[in-house]
Enzyme design. Structure first.
Site, PDB file in Angstrom:
ATOM      1  N   GLU A 166       5.780  17.991  -2.260  1.00 22.59           N
ATOM      2  CA  GLU A 166       4.627  17.152  -2.642  1.00 22.59           C
ATOM      3  C   GLU A 166       3.557  17.886  -3.439  1.00 22.59           C
ATOM      4  O   GLU A 166       2.618  18.447  -2.888  1.00 22.59           O
ATOM      5  CB  GLU A 166       3.970  16.548  -1.391  1.00 22.59           C
ATOM      6  CG  GLU A 166       4.879  15.605  -0.651  1.00 22.59           C
ATOM      7  CD  GLU A 166       4.132  14.807   0.404  1.00 22.59           C
ATOM      8  OE1 GLU A 166       2.947  15.067   0.656  1.00 22.59           O
ATOM      9  OE2 GLU A 166       4.753  13.909   0.974  1.00 22.59           O
ATOM     10  N   GLU A 225      11.369  12.428   3.404  1.00 21.81           N
ATOM     11  CA  GLU A 225      10.450  12.036   4.486  1.00 21.81           C
ATOM     12  C   GLU A 225      10.235  10.534   4.438  1.00 21.81           C
ATOM     13  O   GLU A 225      10.080   9.959   3.370  1.00 21.81           O
ATOM     14  CB  GLU A 225       9.062  12.679   4.334  1.00 21.81           C
ATOM     15  CG  GLU A 225       9.012  14.149   4.609  1.00 21.81           C
ATOM     16  CD  GLU A 225       7.599  14.733   4.439  1.00 21.81           C
ATOM     17  OE1 GLU A 225       6.597  13.986   4.568  1.00 21.81           O
ATOM     18  OE2 GLU A 225       7.511  15.934   4.168  1.00 21.81           O
TER      19      GLU A 225
HETATM   20  C1  PNW Z   1       3.451  14.141   3.966  1.00 17.83           C
HETATM   21  N1  PNW Z   1      -0.550   9.862   1.230  1.00 17.83           N
HETATM   22  O1  PNW Z   1       2.143  14.119   3.529  1.00 17.83           O
HETATM   23  C2  PNW Z   1       3.754  15.588   4.264  1.00 17.83           C
HETATM   24  O2  PNW Z   1       4.823  16.115   3.541  1.00 17.83           O
HETATM   25  C3  PNW Z   1       3.882  15.901   5.706  1.00 17.83           C
HETATM   26  O3  PNW Z   1       3.653  17.270   5.913  1.00 17.83           O
HETATM   27  C4  PNW Z   1       2.936  15.020   6.504  1.00 17.83           C
HETATM   28  O4  PNW Z   1       2.848  15.376   7.843  1.00 17.83           O
HETATM   29  C5  PNW Z   1       3.450  13.607   6.346  1.00 17.83           C
HETATM   30  O5  PNW Z   1       3.585  13.229   4.989  1.00 17.83           O
HETATM   31  C6  PNW Z   1       2.569  12.570   7.043  1.00 17.83           C
HETATM   32  O6  PNW Z   1       1.288  12.586   6.511  1.00 17.83           O
HETATM   33  C7  PNW Z   1       1.528  13.008   2.978  1.00 17.83           C
HETATM   34  O7  PNW Z   1      -1.810   9.843   1.321  1.00 17.83           O
HETATM   35  C8  PNW Z   1       0.152  12.956   3.064  1.00 17.83           C
HETATM   36  O8  PNW Z   1       0.071   8.934   0.653  1.00 17.83           O
HETATM   37  C9  PNW Z   1      -0.527  11.918   2.463  1.00 17.83           C
HETATM   38  C10 PNW Z   1       0.156  10.924   1.802  1.00 17.83           C
HETATM   39  C11 PNW Z   1       1.542  10.962   1.725  1.00 17.83           C
HETATM   40  C12 PNW Z   1       2.228  12.010   2.319  1.00 17.83           C
END
Ligand code: PNW
Length: 476
Positions: free
Chosen positions: A195, A383
Site C-alpha cells: 500500500e 487483504e
Molecule cells: C490496510 N483506507 O490498511 C493495511 O495494509 C493493514 O495493515 C491494516 O491493518 C488494514 O488495511 C486495516 O486497516 C488500510 O483508509 C488503511 O481505505 C486504510 C485504508 C485502507 C487500508
C-alpha cells in the site's frame, strides 16, 4: 419439460411464485446458484510484522519508524504500541496452527526490515534471518504456503530522511535482494511493498501514520516517487538474486470505483476514474510511466524522475495483489474527466473503522477494472476484512456482522472468478486481532480473538464460517 435445464426450472419456479402459484414440490426447486471458486483457489489469511510480532528489542532488532511514532505521545489511540502486540515473534507456531485449523493453504505475513538490517542497511543481523527461516519452515511443515511481504510500513528508523530520501529506495533494494536470496528456496511468492498511499500520503501529507509529517505537495510527490522506485528496484533485486520460479508482485490498495448503474457508460466512467485515481501509484507501475494528465496537473511539483527510474518502476510483475476494503460510487458525467465520484451518503453502512464503508461491489469491480486496464497474468486479494466491536462473552465472539461483510464481499469476488478474471487467491485480513496502527487496539480486524493480557487466541464465529468456505471452496 424434459429438456429444461435446472436454471430454466428455477426461472419457472420463480415466475410461478411471483404470480402466486407457490414454490411447488421440493424436487422442482432450483439448485442454489453455483458459488464455487476455481479449483486450487488459494485461501489464506494476512498479517504484518509490526502489527503482530512484538519483541521490539529482541535478537538485535533495530527500531522502526513505527516504534518511534507509537512512542510519541498523542499519535496512537490510548498510547498503544506494538512493543508486545500479539507476541507472535514468540508464538508463531501457535499462530500457524490457527491457520492449519482453518484449513488455510497460505499465509501472507511481512518481514520487519529492521530485524534484518537494524540500521536499515550495512550490517546484516543473522538472528533476524534465523527467525523468519523458522517461521517459514514451520509453515511448510504444516502444509501452509508462505507469501512474504518485504515492506509493510515499518521502516528502519536509522535510515536518514526516511522516504524523503531517495537513498531509501536503494537501501530497500539491497534488503529485498538479500532476503530473496535467503528465502526463495522455500518462498515462491514475494510482495515488495504494501500500500503506497498509507506510508506516503498518510505518513507524509495527512500525518496520521508514521512518520506523522505534513509536507507540501512537492515533497509528498517526491516521497511517492521514492516509494515507487523502491518497489521497482526491489523487484529487480529480487529477480537478480532469487531462485528461478520465484514470483514477484506487490500488494496495493488501489482506489477503485463502482459504477452506480451497470450500463456501458457508467462502467466506462468508473474504469477511467480508477485509472486516474491511481496515477501516482498502480497506474504508473503497470504502465511504466506517470499519466500525462498527472504530470501536467502537478506542474512544478511533479516528481523528479531520473533516467532509468520509470523502467524500474514499470518492471514486469508476475502477479498483482490488491488490498480491497471500500470504494466510492461513480457516474458518467458531461465534464472534463467524464465522471463524477459520488460522496458517501449519510446512511451508507460502515464497520467499526469510520473509513470502512460496506461496499461489496467494490470487490467485483476492483478485480475487473485491474484486469481490463492492465491485463495482469495473475491477481490476488492480498487483504480484505473488517473491524467490528463485538465483545468476547465467556470467551466467545459472535461476529455475525463480520460474517455478513465477508459473505457479501466474497460473493462479488466469486462473480469475478466465474466471469473468468484471473483471481487466484484471497487473504483475509486478519488472522487475528492486532495493532491497528494509529487506532492501536481499539479497532479489531481478527477472525481470532486475542486477549492481549493473556495472549490467548480464540476463534470467533467468523473463523468457523471461513473454515467452512475453505472446506467447500464455495460460498453456498
Ligand atoms: C490496510 N483506507 O490498511 C493495511 O495494509 C493493514 O495493515 C491494516 O491493518 C488494514 O488495511 C486495516 O486497516 C488500510 O483508509 C488503511 O481505505 C486504510 C485504508 C485502507 C487500508
Amino acid at each position: 419439460m424434459a429438456d429444461l435445464s435446472r436454471r430454466d426450472i428455477g426461472k419457472l419456479v420463480g415466475a410461478s411464485a411471483l404470480v402466486g402459484g407457490g414454490l411447488g414440490t421440493p424436487a422442482a426447486l432450483a439448485a442454489p446458484r453455483d458459488q464455487s471458486f476455481p479449483k486450487d483457489f488459494v485461501w489464506g489469511c494476512a498479517t504484518a510484522s509490526y502489527q503482530i510480532e512484538g519483541a521490539y528489542r529482541e535478537d538485535g532488532r533495530g527500531l522502526s519508524n513505527w516504534d518511534v511514532f507509537s512512542h510519541t505521545p498523542g499519535k496512537v489511540a490510548n498510547g498503544d504500541t506494538g512493543d508486545v502486540a500479539c507476541d507472535s515473534y514468540h508464538r508463531y507456531r501457535e499462530d500457524n496452527q490457527l491457520l492449519k485449523n482453518l484449513g488455510a493453504r497460505a499465509y501472507r505475513f511481512s518481514i520487519a526490515w529492521s530485524r534484518i538490517f537494524p540500521e536499515g542497511r550495512g550490517t546484516v543481523n543473522q538472528r533476524g534471518i534465523d527467525h523468519y527461516n523458522r517461521v517459514i519452515d514451520d509453515l511448510l511443515a504444516n502444509g501452509i504456503t508462505p507469501y512474504v511481504t518485504l515492506f509493510h510500513w515499518d521502516l528502519p528508523a536509522a535510515l536518514p530522511g526516511g522516504w524523503q530520501n531517495r537513498d531509501t529506495a536503494y537501501a530497500f533494494a539491497d534488503y529485498a535482494g538479500l532476503m530473496a536470496g535467503k528465502i526463495s528456496d522455500r518462498v515462491k511468492d514475494i510482495m515488495t511493498i504494501n500500500e503506497f498511499l498509507c506510508f506516503t500520503d498518510l505518513g507524509h501529507k495527512v500525518g496520521t501514520k508514521a512518520p506523522g509529517l505534513r509536507l507540501g505537495p512537492r515533497e509528498v510527490n517526491h516521497v511517492r516517487h521514492n516509494g515507487l522506485l523502491a518497489h521497482g528496484l526491489g523487484t529487480q533485486a529480487v529477480r537478480a538474486s532469487a531462485k528461478p520460479g520465484t514470483r514477484v508482485g506487490l500488494a496495493e490498495n488501489a482506489a477503485f470505483h463502482i459504477p452506480v448503474i451497470e450500463t456501458p457508460e457508467h462502467i466506462a466512467a468508473a474504469k477511467k476514474a480508477t485509472r486516474d485515481a491511481n496515477a501516482m501509484f498502480l497506474t504508473a507501475v503497470m504502465e511504466g510511466k506517470y499519466p500525462d494528465f498527472y504530470l501536467e496537473a502537478e506542474g512544478a511539483n511533479a516528481p523528479k524522475i531520473q533516467s532509468g527510474d520509470m523502467a524500474a518502476i514499470g518492471s514486469p510483475l508476475d502477479f498483482v495483489a490488491i488490498n480491497l476494503y471500500t470504494a466510492p460510487y461513480v457516474q458518467a458525467a458531461d465534464n472534463k474527466a467524464g465522471y463524477t465520484v459520488l460522496p458517501p451518503t449519510a446512511t451508507s453502512p460502515r464497520m467499526a473503522s469510520p473509513w470502512l464503508r460496506v461496499t461489496p461491489e467494490a470487490a467485483y469491480w476492483g478485480i475487473r477494472q485491474v484486469s481490463e486496464l492492465w491485463n495482469p497474468k495473475v491477481l490476488y486479494v492480498s487483504e480484505n476484512g473488517c473491524s467490528t466491536d463485538d465483545p468476547a462473552v465467556n470467551g466467545m465472539v459472535n461476529d455475525a456482522d463480520r460474517v455478513m461483510y465477508l459473505r457479501n464481499y466474497l460473493g462479488q469476488f466469486q462473480r469475478a472468478t466465474a466471469e473468468g478474471y484471473p483471481l487466484k487467491g484471497y487473504f483475509l485480513w486478519s488472522l487475528m486481532d492486532n495493532f491497528e496502527w494509529e487506532d492501536g487496539y481499539t479497532k479489531l480486524f481478527g477472525i481470532h480473538h486475542v486477549d492481549f493480557k493473556t495472549q490467548k487466541r480464540t476463534p470467533k464465529l467468523s473463523a468457523a464460517w471461513y473454515k467452512e468456505v475453505i472446506r467447500r471452496n464455495a460460498l453456498v
